[in-house]
Design a protein around this motif. Sequence first.
Motif, PDB file in Angstrom:
ATOM      1  N   ASN A  72       0.818  -1.221   0.000  1.00 31.67           N
ATOM      2  CA  ASN A  72       0.000   0.000   0.000  1.00 31.67           C
ATOM      3  C   ASN A  72       0.840   1.253   0.000  1.00 31.67           C
ATOM      4  N   PHE A  73       2.133   1.059   0.133  1.00 36.19           N
ATOM      5  CA  PHE A  73       2.986   2.234   0.269  1.00 36.19           C
ATOM      6  C   PHE A  73       3.033   3.006  -1.048  1.00 36.19           C
ATOM      7  N   ARG A  74       2.838   4.283  -0.924  1.00 39.46           N
ATOM      8  CA  ARG A  74       2.852   5.116  -2.122  1.00 39.46           C
ATOM      9  C   ARG A  74       4.293   5.522  -2.395  1.00 39.46           C
ATOM     10  N   MET A  75       4.798   5.063  -3.535  1.00 37.88           N
ATOM     11  CA  MET A  75       6.223   5.231  -3.833  1.00 37.88           C
ATOM     12  C   MET A  75       6.693   6.683  -3.806  1.00 37.88           C
ATOM     13  N   GLU A  76       5.781   7.596  -4.145  1.00 38.09           N
ATOM     14  CA  GLU A  76       6.195   9.001  -4.219  1.00 38.09           C
ATOM     15  C   GLU A  76       6.535   9.548  -2.835  1.00 38.09           C
ATOM     16  N   SER A  77       6.026   8.903  -1.790  1.00 33.37           N
ATOM     17  CA  SER A  77       6.281   9.451  -0.455  1.00 33.37           C
ATOM     18  C   SER A  77       7.529   8.807   0.148  1.00 33.37           C
ATOM     19  N   GLU A  78       7.971   9.353   1.258  1.00 30.26           N
ATOM     20  CA  GLU A  78       9.260   8.892   1.783  1.00 30.26           C
ATOM     21  C   GLU A  78       9.094   7.712   2.735  1.00 30.26           C
ATOM     22  N   PHE A  79       9.877   6.688   2.485  1.00 32.42           N
ATOM     23  CA  PHE A  79       9.741   5.468   3.278  1.00 32.42           C
ATOM     24  C   PHE A  79      10.029   5.696   4.761  1.00 32.42           C
ATOM     25  N   ALA A  80      11.101   6.448   5.052  1.00 33.58           N
ATOM     26  CA  ALA A  80      11.485   6.639   6.457  1.00 33.58           C
ATOM     27  C   ALA A  80      10.365   7.293   7.262  1.00 33.58           C
ATOM     28  N   THR A  81       9.732   8.303   6.681  1.00 35.14           N
ATOM     29  CA  THR A  81       8.624   8.965   7.393  1.00 35.14           C
ATOM     30  C   THR A  81       7.513   7.980   7.682  1.00 35.14           C
ATOM     31  N   TRP A  82       7.215   7.195   6.690  1.00 34.41           N
ATOM     32  CA  TRP A  82       6.147   6.197   6.823  1.00 34.41           C
ATOM     33  C   TRP A  82       6.494   5.195   7.923  1.00 34.41           C
ATOM     34  N   LEU A  83       7.730   4.721   7.883  1.00 39.82           N
ATOM     35  CA  LEU A  83       8.173   3.733   8.864  1.00 39.82           C
ATOM     36  C   LEU A  83       8.147   4.296  10.288  1.00 39.82           C
ATOM     37  N   TYR A  84       8.673   5.504  10.451  1.00 40.45           N
ATOM     38  CA  TYR A  84       8.723   6.075  11.803  1.00 40.45           C
ATOM     39  C   TYR A  84       7.327   6.398  12.317  1.00 40.45           C
ATOM     40  N   ARG A  85       6.462   6.758  11.390  1.00 44.04           N
ATOM     41  CA  ARG A  85       5.084   7.015  11.778  1.00 44.04           C
ATOM     42  C   ARG A  85       4.438   5.718  12.299  1.00 44.04           C
ATOM     43  N   ILE A  86       4.688   4.622  11.597  1.00 43.15           N
ATOM     44  CA  ILE A  86       4.154   3.331  12.047  1.00 43.15           C
ATOM     45  C   ILE A  86       4.773   2.969  13.403  1.00 43.15           C
ATOM     46  N   THR A  87       6.074   3.230  13.548  1.00 44.27           N
ATOM     47  CA  THR A  87       6.724   2.952  14.833  1.00 44.27           C
ATOM     48  C   THR A  87       6.069   3.770  15.948  1.00 44.27           C
ATOM     49  N   ALA A  88       5.826   5.033  15.670  1.00 43.20           N
ATOM     50  CA  ALA A  88       5.185   5.887  16.672  1.00 43.20           C
ATOM     51  C   ALA A  88       3.805   5.340  17.031  1.00 43.20           C
ATOM     52  N   ASN A  89       3.051   4.936  15.992  1.00 43.66           N
ATOM     53  CA  ASN A  89       1.729   4.330  16.232  1.00 43.66           C
ATOM     54  C   ASN A  89       1.802   3.105  17.118  1.00 43.66           C
ATOM     55  N   VAL A  90       2.744   2.245  16.770  1.00 43.12           N
ATOM     56  CA  VAL A  90       2.849   0.997  17.530  1.00 43.12           C
ATOM     57  C   VAL A  90       3.271   1.297  18.970  1.00 43.12           C
ATOM     58  N   CYS A  91       4.211   2.220  19.145  1.00 39.55           N
ATOM     59  CA  CYS A  91       4.614   2.615  20.508  1.00 39.55           C
ATOM     60  C   CYS A  91       3.396   3.121  21.282  1.00 39.55           C
ATOM     61  N   LEU A  92       2.656   3.993  20.660  1.00 35.23           N
ATOM     62  CA  LEU A  92       1.542   4.617  21.377  1.00 35.23           C
ATOM     63  C   LEU A  92       0.434   3.621  21.712  1.00 35.23           C
ATOM     64  N   THR A  93       0.261   2.602  20.900  1.00 29.41           N
ATOM     65  CA  THR A  93      -0.795   1.630  21.216  1.00 29.41           C
ATOM     66  C   THR A  93      -0.249   0.461  22.033  1.00 29.41           C
ATOM     67  N   HIS A  94       1.029   0.487  22.332  1.00 25.64           N
ATOM     68  CA  HIS A  94       1.631  -0.642  23.051  1.00 25.64           C
ATOM     69  C   HIS A  94       1.425  -0.538  24.553  1.00 25.64           C
ATOM     70  N   ARG A  95       0.955   0.591  25.026  1.00 24.93           N
ATOM     71  CA  ARG A  95       1.044   0.872  26.450  1.00 24.93           C
ATOM     72  C   ARG A  95       0.303  -0.112  27.362  1.00 24.93           C
ATOM     73  N   ALA A  96      -0.841  -0.616  26.882  1.00 20.22           N
ATOM     74  CA  ALA A  96      -1.622  -1.472  27.774  1.00 20.22           C
ATOM     75  C   ALA A  96      -0.835  -2.713  28.184  1.00 20.22           C
ATOM     76  N   ALA A  97      -0.228  -3.355  27.220  1.00 23.43           N
ATOM     77  CA  ALA A  97       0.528  -4.570  27.514  1.00 23.43           C
ATOM     78  C   ALA A  97       1.697  -4.257  28.427  1.00 23.43           C
ATOM     79  N   HIS A  98       2.332  -3.116  28.163  1.00 24.54           N
ATOM     80  CA  HIS A  98       3.488  -2.765  28.955  1.00 24.54           C
ATOM     81  C   HIS A  98       3.123  -2.510  30.409  1.00 24.54           C
TER      82      HIS A  98
END
Lengths: 187, 316
Positions: A62-88
């Motif tokens: 689904n990744f749109r090639m015109e956009s930057e991969f690193a931004t996309w990846l770090y955004r996903i990382t931020a999402n996962v961090c933010l939703t990880h809290r309950a388990a932690h």
Amino acid sequence: MSVSDQDLIRDACQGSASAFEQLVTRYDERVLAMAYRYVGSRDDAKDIYQEVFVRVHRALRNFRMESEFATWLYRITANVCLTHRAAHRRRLETTGSGADDDVLGSLHSTEVSAEERMHAAEISESVTRAMQRLSPQQKLVFTLRHYQGHKLREIASMMECTEGTVKRYLFAATQRMREELKELVHQ
Amino acid sequence: MNHQDWIEKLELSLYGELPAEDQERLNAHLDSCAECRAERTSLEQLHTLLEGTAKEAPPAALLMDARRELRLSLSKEREGSPAAAWLQGLFRAPSFLKAGVAFGGVALLAAGVLIGTVWSGRRVEGPPVEAASQQSQPVGGETKITNIRFITSDPSTGEIEFAFDAIKPVRMKGHINDEQIQRVLSHAIMSEQNVGVRLASISAVSSTRALPDKEIKGALIAALESDENAGVRAEAMKALRGYTPDKDIREALLFVLTHDKNPALRITAINSLDSTRTTGQVLDENMLNILRQSMQSDDNNYIRLRARTVMEEHRQ
Ligand SMILES: [Zn+2]
């Protein structure tokens, strides 16, 4: 000449496992470091790492090639961090600080005395514990600024919010950290 | 400028992010204000303390470990083997739920909880739930063992290590506002392998009148931004319409507009963005910049036009 992210993504989408692996190794140290700082424990950091890259692997098409991969990846990382809290939170409750071994294990320590090392480990543990008292957003901004060395502008783009918002999180985090660590700060 | 403003400038200055002209004014203020000087000392001490911990990198072994596990997970996933549940078992929260969902205002979930994991000689690792089933009798009642994998064996000591999934069916019933139910739902939205279940979970959220909490909102945003299935992403976007379009949601919509390959989703995103205008919320400069980019560079004609309209309307 090194291959571009875009080329690797294209190959990975066509099923090349090695292309995906190359892509991962370009960025995964950063992702792991960010996760490790954010959660303060090895197991949780590994959880986040896995979740990020499995998500990336599945969503790569689904990744749109015109956009930057690193931004996309770090955004996903931020999402996962933010939703990880309950388990932690559950893990922290069951094991007390949950950080001792990790922090001790990660100190590079050949030139310092055992006593200094002990002291450094205590500080490190206190910092880790204090960070767990921040809100997820504050913690993320704090991690990215202090430990990943990102500029506020970069954090804003990673979290897709304004610099003003990032500053607010950072100020709140700093005040809270200072409060939590006041015994150590005023030694 | 009030005292708080100076303190914020002071913090930015310590991070090296204060513009030069502000720095000069700050220095002048510091010369005349004892309170701010004390603040500076205290903040500097904090920075020094934190710097000491900043050099610690995650242990190299951790990276190697993480890579190894990822490689394993991905190869299982590529094979499309029945290891899906195990894949999740490697890195998910302690409860793993295979959910079939039916909803009104009340949730009813039939779920399988993954309880077993790795056996190694004497040692048993696993999530700290259902401790009774982890020892020598991991199976009992309705628990089903599947997908046994051998990891290592050492002929010299006779020690072997293997892993399996022990799936125990669980039924849960509760209100959408119940924390446990929300956790299961967030998990299903974020992590469930089966597309149908992810979709059903999201529809369940959109069909209830009650406003589910932040955790679910976070899961919906994460699904919108990175679920591999376009249907799930679309459904998540729809579910998010039930919420007041706050900053998080507008940012997520802009994220889709920039990063999603699927033009239909980008179109829905920009239309949703446009409709947030009626709530009186404004787009900030950063958001307008993203719109400007879409207006200039999206390969879809309609999106370029819509981006222009939305920008102009938000400007008024
Ligand atoms: Zn002052």
